[in-house]
Motif scaffolding. Structure first.
Motif, mmCIF file in Angstrom:
data_model
loop_
_atom_site.group_PDB
_atom_site.id
_atom_site.type_symbol
_atom_site.label_atom_id
_atom_site.label_comp_id
_atom_site.label_asym_id
_atom_site.label_seq_id
_atom_site.Cartn_x
_atom_site.Cartn_y
_atom_site.Cartn_z
ATOM 1 N N ASP A 26 0.837 -1.192 0.000
ATOM 2 C CA ASP A 26 0.000 0.000 0.000
ATOM 3 C C ASP A 26 0.878 1.251 0.000
ATOM 4 O OD1 ASP A 26 0.948 0.293 2.583
ATOM 5 O OD2 ASP A 26 -0.915 -0.352 3.533
ATOM 6 N N ALA A 27 0.252 2.418 0.132
ATOM 7 C CA ALA A 27 0.992 3.678 0.039
ATOM 8 C C ALA A 27 2.029 3.831 1.138
ATOM 9 C CB ALA A 27 0.021 4.854 0.074
ATOM 10 N N SER A 28 1.823 3.151 2.268
ATOM 11 C CA SER A 28 2.789 3.238 3.376
ATOM 12 C C SER A 28 3.957 2.279 3.206
ATOM 13 C CB SER A 28 2.080 2.953 4.705
ATOM 14 O OG SER A 28 1.669 1.593 4.769
ATOM 15 N N GLY A 29 3.874 1.410 2.206
ATOM 16 C CA GLY A 29 4.934 0.429 1.977
ATOM 17 C C GLY A 29 4.679 -0.906 2.645
ATOM 18 N N ALA A 30 3.556 -1.043 3.355
ATOM 19 C CA ALA A 30 3.226 -2.303 4.021
ATOM 20 C C ALA A 30 2.726 -3.332 3.005
ATOM 21 C CB ALA A 30 2.173 -2.058 5.085
ATOM 22 N N GLN A 31 3.157 -4.577 3.164
ATOM 23 C CA GLN A 31 2.701 -5.634 2.276
ATOM 24 C C GLN A 31 1.253 -6.000 2.608
ATOM 25 O OE1 GLN A 31 5.352 -9.025 1.614
ATOM 26 N NE2 GLN A 31 3.598 -10.418 1.767
ATOM 27 N N VAL A 32 0.401 -5.982 1.577
ATOM 28 C CA VAL A 32 -1.012 -6.309 1.770
ATOM 29 C C VAL A 32 -1.422 -7.565 1.015
ATOM 30 C CG1 VAL A 32 -1.649 -3.902 2.202
ATOM 31 C CG2 VAL A 32 -1.713 -4.791 -0.135
ATOM 32 N N ASP A 33 -0.595 -8.011 0.086
ATOM 33 C CA ASP A 33 -0.952 -9.205 -0.685
ATOM 34 C C ASP A 33 0.311 -9.814 -1.274
ATOM 35 O OD1 ASP A 33 -2.538 -11.150 -1.761
ATOM 36 O OD2 ASP A 33 -3.428 -9.888 -3.334
ATOM 37 N N ARG A 34 0.261 -11.127 -1.483
ATOM 38 C CA ARG A 34 1.378 -11.849 -2.103
ATOM 39 C C ARG A 34 0.823 -13.116 -2.730
ATOM 40 N NH1 ARG A 34 5.411 -15.826 -0.743
ATOM 41 N NH2 ARG A 34 7.460 -15.318 -1.653
ATOM 42 N N LEU A 35 1.060 -13.290 -4.024
ATOM 43 C CA LEU A 35 0.540 -14.460 -4.713
ATOM 44 C C LEU A 35 1.503 -14.913 -5.791
ATOM 45 C CD1 LEU A 35 -2.150 -13.311 -7.247
ATOM 46 C CD2 LEU A 35 -1.154 -11.699 -5.659
ATOM 47 N N GLU A 36 1.531 -16.204 -6.010
ATOM 48 C CA GLU A 36 2.413 -16.777 -7.019
ATOM 49 C C GLU A 36 1.808 -16.573 -8.401
ATOM 50 O OE1 GLU A 36 4.729 -20.985 -8.125
ATOM 51 O OE2 GLU A 36 3.402 -20.867 -6.364
ATOM 52 N N ILE A 37 2.668 -16.226 -9.371
ATOM 53 C CA ILE A 37 2.228 -16.029 -10.753
ATOM 54 C C ILE A 37 3.152 -16.819 -11.675
ATOM 55 C CG2 ILE A 37 1.275 -13.742 -10.271
ATOM 56 C CD1 ILE A 37 3.770 -12.518 -11.527
ATOM 57 N N PRO A 38 2.729 -17.077 -12.917
ATOM 58 C CA PRO A 38 3.563 -17.843 -13.849
ATOM 59 C C PRO A 38 4.887 -17.132 -14.140
ATOM 60 C CG PRO A 38 1.301 -17.743 -14.633
ATOM 61 C CD PRO A 38 1.402 -16.787 -13.483
ATOM 62 N N VAL A 39 5.922 -17.911 -14.427
ATOM 63 C CA VAL A 39 7.246 -17.352 -14.756
ATOM 64 C C VAL A 39 7.264 -16.969 -16.233
ATOM 65 C CG1 VAL A 39 9.744 -17.709 -14.604
ATOM 66 C CG2 VAL A 39 8.212 -18.885 -13.007
ATOM 67 N N THR A 40 6.565 -15.899 -16.559
ATOM 68 C CA THR A 40 6.505 -15.397 -17.938
ATOM 69 C C THR A 40 6.458 -13.873 -17.904
ATOM 70 O OG1 THR A 40 4.088 -15.300 -18.087
ATOM 71 C CG2 THR A 40 5.132 -17.425 -18.593
ATOM 72 N N ASN A 41 6.513 -13.308 -19.104
ATOM 73 C CA ASN A 41 6.371 -11.855 -19.241
ATOM 74 C C ASN A 41 4.928 -11.444 -19.533
ATOM 75 O OD1 ASN A 41 9.156 -11.232 -18.930
ATOM 76 N ND2 ASN A 41 9.538 -11.885 -21.042
ATOM 77 N N ASP A 42 4.034 -12.394 -19.486
ATOM 78 C CA ASP A 42 2.638 -12.102 -19.803
ATOM 79 C C ASP A 42 2.009 -11.255 -18.690
ATOM 80 O OD1 ASP A 42 2.863 -13.604 -22.096
ATOM 81 O OD2 ASP A 42 2.179 -15.460 -21.120
ATOM 82 N N PRO A 43 1.233 -10.242 -19.050
ATOM 83 C CA PRO A 43 0.574 -9.408 -18.036
ATOM 84 C C PRO A 43 -0.394 -10.229 -17.179
ATOM 85 C CG PRO A 43 0.525 -8.364 -20.191
ATOM 86 C CD PRO A 43 0.976 -9.756 -20.423
ATOM 87 N N VAL A 44 -0.526 -9.823 -15.941
ATOM 88 C CA VAL A 44 -1.491 -10.438 -15.030
ATOM 89 C C VAL A 44 -2.359 -9.332 -14.443
ATOM 90 C CG1 VAL A 44 0.006 -12.372 -14.453
ATOM 91 C CG2 VAL A 44 0.111 -10.285 -13.085
ATOM 92 N N GLU A 45 -3.517 -9.697 -13.941
ATOM 93 C CA GLU A 45 -4.415 -8.712 -13.351
ATOM 94 C C GLU A 45 -4.528 -8.936 -11.849
ATOM 95 O OE1 GLU A 45 -8.205 -8.520 -15.231
ATOM 96 O OE2 GLU A 45 -7.474 -7.171 -16.810
ATOM 97 N N TRP A 46 -4.373 -7.850 -11.130
ATOM 98 C CA TRP A 46 -4.585 -7.898 -9.680
ATOM 99 C C TRP A 46 -5.993 -7.383 -9.420
ATOM 100 C CZ3 TRP A 46 -4.657 -3.824 -5.775
ATOM 101 C CH2 TRP A 46 -4.663 -4.330 -4.456
ATOM 102 N N ALA A 47 -6.841 -8.254 -8.892
ATOM 103 C CA ALA A 47 -8.245 -7.909 -8.702
ATOM 104 C C ALA A 47 -8.474 -7.033 -7.485
ATOM 105 C CB ALA A 47 -9.081 -9.174 -8.587
#
Length: 237
Positions: free
Chosen positions: A145-166
């Motif tokens: 978030d804006a304060s630098g605190a981690q709010v989410d962490r998820l594994e994604i494919p090892v590619t350059n393809d765009p992903v969407e954060w919902a």
């Protein structure tokens, strides 16, 4: 018959017979003065030729000006004339570049630029582009978030393809509106090998030139050089 007046060892011709103390240099200076000094001479070739003609007509026939002196004067004037033309061309080019620069700046405004910056979350999914490190076998997207605190962490494919954060937490609840940043953690078989910011699309709200470089101001508040933009698209594409 041409009027000739003897004045000591000097001979004056025509209209200059009444002014025996005048020299060819005096005549040249007066002509230059009448035409607006050196500025007029450098910008008016006809004026220079008239001055040169007067100088030739009124030279002392017993001590004429050397032809090499005329060549020097012509060469000097030619150089000045070329410099004036060069300056005019440079001014015109500078004006044209200024117009082109403003046109280029206007082309940025309103577009969506992709760059490694933060993004404004307005309850709609955010498109994020990863760049896995060479040798990575597993990658995770970390959201802060804006304060630098981690709010989410998820594994994604090892590619350059765009992903969407919902923008949904583990309970399916939307995160609040605000500024969020994204990082990509790249792992090999044993450890973390890289952690780099991920790129998102943000709308350009202002473009300006700073020290000769185009700088973009995004709706997220980030300010980046145009050279850091990885892609550009029209809004709502």
């Amino acid at each position: 018959m041409m009027d000739v007046t003897q004045t000591g060892t000097r001979v004056a011709y025509g209209a200059f017979a009444a002014a025996p103390d005048r020299t060819a240099d005096d005549t040249a200076q007066d002509t230059a003065s009448d035409t607006g000094s050196g500025t007029a001479i450098s910008s008016d070739f006809e004026t220079f030729l008239k001055m040169l003609t007067v100088q030739m007509e009124n030279q002392d026939p017993l001590n004429p000006i050397e032809s090499s002196d005329y060549a020097v004067q012509l060469a000097t004037f030619s150089g000045v004339e070329q410099q004036v033309q060069t300056n005019d061309l440079l001014k015109a080019l500078q004006t044209q570049l200024g117009v082109m620069s403003m046109s280029d700046l206007a082309g940025w405004v309103g577009m969506e630029a992709r760059a490694p910056v933060s993004a404004q979350f307005d309850l709609a999914p955010i498109t994020v582009t990863p760049t896995p490190a060479p040798g990575a076998t597993k990658t995770f997207m970390v959201v802060r978030d804006a304060s630098g605190a981690q709010v989410d962490r998820l594994e994604i494919p090892v590619t350059n393809d765009p992903v969407e954060w919902a923008g949904l937490d583990q309970n399916g609840t939307l995160f609040p509106k605000g500024e969020y940043s994204f990082e990509l953690q790249s792992y090999n078989q044993t450890s973390l090998i890289a952690e780099e910011p991920m790129s998102v699309y943000a709308q350009v709200v202002e473009a300006k030139v700073v020290e000769g470089q185009t700088v973009l101001i995004l709706d997220s508040g980030d300010e980046i050089p145009a050279a850091e933009v990885e892609a550009l698209r029209a809004p709502d594409s």
